[in-house]
Scaffold this motif. Structure first.
Motif, mmCIF file in Angstrom:
data_model
loop_
_atom_site.group_PDB
_atom_site.id
_atom_site.type_symbol
_atom_site.label_atom_id
_atom_site.label_comp_id
_atom_site.label_asym_id
_atom_site.label_seq_id
_atom_site.Cartn_x
_atom_site.Cartn_y
_atom_site.Cartn_z
ATOM 1 N N UNK A 232 0.822 -1.202 0.000
ATOM 2 C CA UNK A 232 0.000 0.000 0.000
ATOM 3 C C UNK A 232 0.853 1.248 0.000
ATOM 4 N N UNK A 233 0.320 2.357 0.512
ATOM 5 C CA UNK A 233 1.073 3.619 0.560
ATOM 6 C C UNK A 233 2.334 3.475 1.404
ATOM 7 N N UNK A 234 3.200 4.472 1.305
ATOM 8 C CA UNK A 234 4.503 4.412 1.962
ATOM 9 C C UNK A 234 4.400 4.187 3.467
ATOM 10 N N UNK A 235 3.423 4.835 4.115
ATOM 11 C CA UNK A 235 3.360 4.721 5.577
ATOM 12 C C UNK A 235 2.985 3.311 6.036
ATOM 13 N N UNK A 236 2.329 2.536 5.173
ATOM 14 C CA UNK A 236 2.023 1.135 5.494
ATOM 15 C C UNK A 236 3.175 0.230 5.063
ATOM 16 N N UNK A 237 3.594 0.397 3.822
ATOM 17 C CA UNK A 237 4.632 -0.478 3.268
ATOM 18 C C UNK A 237 5.918 -0.389 4.085
ATOM 19 N N UNK A 238 6.340 0.819 4.426
ATOM 20 C CA UNK A 238 7.592 0.982 5.173
ATOM 21 C C UNK A 238 7.512 0.390 6.574
ATOM 22 N N UNK A 285 -5.098 1.461 0.435
ATOM 23 C CA UNK A 285 -4.295 0.415 -0.219
ATOM 24 C C UNK A 285 -4.737 0.243 -1.670
ATOM 25 N N UNK A 286 -6.039 0.175 -1.878
ATOM 26 C CA UNK A 286 -6.549 0.057 -3.255
ATOM 27 C C UNK A 286 -6.173 1.286 -4.070
ATOM 28 N N UNK A 290 -4.095 1.717 -7.741
ATOM 29 C CA UNK A 290 -4.636 2.448 -8.883
ATOM 30 C C UNK A 290 -3.697 3.594 -9.262
ATOM 31 N N UNK A 291 -3.182 4.292 -8.279
ATOM 32 C CA UNK A 291 -2.265 5.401 -8.536
ATOM 33 C C UNK A 291 -1.040 4.940 -9.323
ATOM 34 N N UNK A 292 -0.592 3.729 -9.032
ATOM 35 C CA UNK A 292 0.594 3.194 -9.703
ATOM 36 C C UNK A 292 0.265 2.452 -10.998
ATOM 37 N N UNK A 293 -1.006 2.485 -11.386
ATOM 38 C CA UNK A 293 -1.383 1.942 -12.684
ATOM 39 C C UNK A 293 -1.589 0.444 -12.744
ATOM 40 N N UNK A 294 -1.718 -0.211 -11.599
ATOM 41 C CA UNK A 294 -1.951 -1.652 -11.604
ATOM 42 C C UNK A 294 -3.376 -1.966 -12.069
ATOM 43 N N UNK A 295 -3.511 -3.093 -12.732
ATOM 44 C CA UNK A 295 -4.823 -3.564 -13.180
ATOM 45 C C UNK A 295 -5.326 -4.721 -12.320
ATOM 46 N N UNK A 296 -4.543 -5.099 -11.343
ATOM 47 C CA UNK A 296 -4.983 -6.167 -10.441
ATOM 48 C C UNK A 296 -4.352 -5.968 -9.068
ATOM 49 N N UNK A 336 -14.247 1.513 -8.622
ATOM 50 C CA UNK A 336 -13.320 1.942 -9.671
ATOM 51 C C UNK A 336 -13.747 1.384 -11.028
ATOM 52 N N UNK A 337 -14.176 0.126 -11.043
ATOM 53 C CA UNK A 337 -14.631 -0.482 -12.294
ATOM 54 C C UNK A 337 -15.886 0.204 -12.814
ATOM 55 N N UNK A 338 -16.801 0.518 -11.923
ATOM 56 C CA UNK A 338 -18.029 1.219 -12.322
ATOM 57 C C UNK A 338 -17.690 2.583 -12.922
ATOM 58 N N UNK A 339 -16.660 3.223 -12.347
ATOM 59 C CA UNK A 339 -16.248 4.554 -12.813
ATOM 60 C C UNK A 339 -15.390 4.506 -14.068
ATOM 61 N N UNK A 340 -15.074 3.278 -14.560
ATOM 62 C CA UNK A 340 -14.368 3.165 -15.832
ATOM 63 C C UNK A 340 -12.915 2.740 -15.753
ATOM 64 N N UNK A 341 -12.376 2.508 -14.536
ATOM 65 C CA UNK A 341 -10.995 2.039 -14.414
ATOM 66 C C UNK A 341 -11.006 0.549 -14.110
ATOM 67 N N UNK A 342 -10.449 -0.252 -15.007
ATOM 68 C CA UNK A 342 -10.436 -1.699 -14.818
ATOM 69 C C UNK A 342 -9.352 -2.090 -13.829
ATOM 70 N N UNK A 343 -9.756 -2.711 -12.737
ATOM 71 C CA UNK A 343 -8.834 -3.332 -11.797
ATOM 72 C C UNK A 343 -9.567 -4.482 -11.131
ATOM 73 N N UNK A 344 -8.948 -5.633 -11.041
ATOM 74 C CA UNK A 344 -9.614 -6.796 -10.465
ATOM 75 C C UNK A 344 -8.915 -7.222 -9.179
ATOM 76 N N UNK A 345 -9.670 -7.859 -8.305
ATOM 77 C CA UNK A 345 -9.093 -8.461 -7.108
ATOM 78 C C UNK A 345 -8.835 -9.920 -7.433
ATOM 79 N N UNK A 346 -7.592 -10.361 -7.308
ATOM 80 C CA UNK A 346 -7.189 -11.667 -7.829
ATOM 81 C C UNK A 346 -7.807 -12.843 -7.077
ATOM 82 N N UNK A 347 -7.931 -12.728 -5.750
ATOM 83 C CA UNK A 347 -8.488 -13.858 -5.004
ATOM 84 C C UNK A 347 -9.950 -14.079 -5.387
ATOM 85 N N UNK A 348 -10.699 -12.987 -5.479
ATOM 86 C CA UNK A 348 -12.094 -13.092 -5.930
ATOM 87 C C UNK A 348 -12.153 -13.652 -7.344
ATOM 88 N N UNK A 349 -11.225 -13.231 -8.190
ATOM 89 C CA UNK A 349 -11.225 -13.691 -9.583
ATOM 90 C C UNK A 349 -11.008 -15.197 -9.673
#
Length: 501
Positions: A232-238, A285-286, A290-296, A336-349
């Protein structure tokens, strides 16, 4: 004066034929299971994973054979039940061959046996992640690298797999600290694969901190995939993935961008490990992905193995807390998907593919028979062979229940068909496990004897108190409920499993 009892003489004459006939039911029940998904709805699931969401009480009506084809209110339900192999107008369904073919397809991941071969190329690491599942050692201790003889023996054993498509995955510690060993292993495998007519997929699991352009160029030239962690963001990841005197989040972000430039975005993936801190920030985290351009994004809980269990204040939390986090994060992803940005959650997929398609999945945690040995095997840095990555982590707690043998000492047959493997095979099929055999979600789930042994002290496990079951049953129930309540969400889910953005 005593009265004489009157006896009635029973006729021994044969009765009319009608007295010996029984009413013939309108339909035959085929195997299915059911689960209440809300106060008003229940889901019924057949042997091949087809499901129908029906009003509460429908299962009782089906079993009582109260569904009538001639009843106008039941016609559509009767047709759906027949078409989806819940009932049959005949004692043996007309399309039973189709049912059998679809069942074989669901289990076709067993056709070629072990595919994923994990090489723990080094135990060295320069991070000090508090949730690390192995007892990592500092980067100057090269004695914790996998030796050349063990690499050779692991490759030889991988070539004996009957599977024509194998994956060679390098893990650590930090795998890139032993990049010379990775090069040796890849070059050796390329030669052996040609001899044995195998196709090999190469994967390196890394935190990306030691990454260089030269390493990436080699990966590009050899089609090597990169798997990393981003919490996730820096404060979590670090906080989660601490690196002394460095910003581990920035190193990961820079490494991801380098990978995209040199090996291509499709060859780099990341996953989240959910700590106690992470539970408070599902949206953030999500948003970072999205900020980093991930699709999953892959949302996974802490695993109860190895070194991670020592930091209970940071890593221990109730399953219910994770489920709250997961649902909030999933809602954000869906929006995000409803708003037009495709990103999937892998475990659900992965689960949705099992629910909505006739095809098997390669995810070892949700396979029955279990993925350990059947789909994955682990060669540790010291030559020890384990039934799964979790088995290796369990050994870090001095529990060698799932250690199958030793490279260079045991043969392929001794490792894959020995006493340890046979003992595990008794408990790796959820169709025959108490609590699983009657579960509606059995077809979508798997068996995990190593998790059972770790958390409950028993390879069979106790389903009512299993966090594995609690987590998976609720996620599966929730996915079905979402699809039933909102057809737009169902469409999004179907896009996830077809890969259409």
């Amino acid at each position: 004066m005593k009265s004489t009892p009157v006896t009635t003489r029973v006729s021994r004459k044969f009765k009319e034929f009608e007295a010996y006939t029984t009413s013939i039911p309108e339909y035959t029940l085929l195997p299915f299971r059911f689960h209440r998904i809300s106060n008003k709805k229940e889901v019924i699931v057949n042997e091949i994973g087809d499901f129908l969401v029906v009003p509460a009480g429908t299962t009782a009506r089906i079993v009582a054979r109260e569904i009538k084809a001639g009843n106008s209110e039941d016609q559509e339900l009767y047709a759906d039940l027949t078409a989806n192999f819940f009932i049959s107008g005949n004692s043996v369904p007309n399309l039973i061959d189709v049912l059998a073919t679809r069942y074989r397809t669901k289990k076709s991941f067993l056709d070629f046996f072990t595919s994923l071969h994990i090489f723990v190329i080094s135990l060295r690491c320069e991070h000090t992640c508090h949730y690390c599942q192995v007892s990592r050692v500092t980067s100057d201790k090269s004695k914790y690298d996998m030796s050349i003889p063990h690499i050779d023996a692991g490759i030889a054993m991988m070539m004996k797999s009957p599977n024509p498509h194998v994956t060679m995955e390098f893990q650590g510690g930090e795998a890139l600290l032993a990049f010379e060993s990775i090069i040796y292993a890849v070059e050796k495998t390329k030669v052996e694969a040609e001899k044995h007519h195998k196709e090999v997929t190469y994967v390196i699991c890394t935190n990306l901190a030691p990454l260089t352009d030269e390493m990436l160029q080699y990966c590009h030239e050899n089609g090597i995939l990169i798997s990393t962690s981003l919490d996730g963001p820096a404060f979590i990841h670090n906080k989660n993935r601490h690196k002394p005197n460095a910003n581990s989040h920035q190193l990961a972000v820079d490494g991801i961008e380098k990978c995209r430039q040199i090996i291509g975005a499709e060859h780099i993936s990341a996953l989240v490990t959910t700590t106690k801190l992470s539970l408070e920030y599902p949206h953030e985290i999500v948003d970072e992905y999205v900020r980093l351009g991930f699709k999953n994004i892959f949302l996974r809980p802490i695993s109860p193995y190895g070194f991670a269990t020592r930091s209970k204040d940071k890593n221990k939390y109730e399953t219910g807390k994770f489920l709250e986090f997961y649902k909030k994060a999933l809602t954000r992803i869906i929006q995000y998907n409803i708003d037009g940005y495709f990103i999937r959650e892998d475990y659900a997929s992965i689960i949705l593919k099992k629910m909505l398609t006739p095809f098997p999945v390669g995810y070892v945690d949700l396979q029955s028979p279990a993925g350990l040995i059947n789909s994955v095997i682990v060669f540790n840095y010291d030559g020890a062979v384990y039934a799964s990555d979790e088995s290796r982590m369990l050994a870090e707690m001095n529990d060698f229940t799932s250690q199958l043998g030793q490279l260079g000492e045991n043969t392929y047959e001794e490792i894959f068909y020995g006493e340890k493997a046979l003992a595990l095979s008794d408990v790796m099929t959820n169709e025959s496990l108490p609590g699983c055999s009657e579960c509606a979600f059995q077809t979508y789930c798997g068996a995990d004897p190593v998790f059972n042994h770790t958390t409950q002290g028993d390879l069979y496990g106790h389903r009512p108190t299993s966090s594995f079951c609690q987590r998976n049953m609720e996620i599966m129930r929730y996915l079905i409920e979402l699809m039933d309540d909102n057809k737009e969400i169902e469409k999004i889910f179907r896009n996830w499993i077809t890969g259409r953005s």
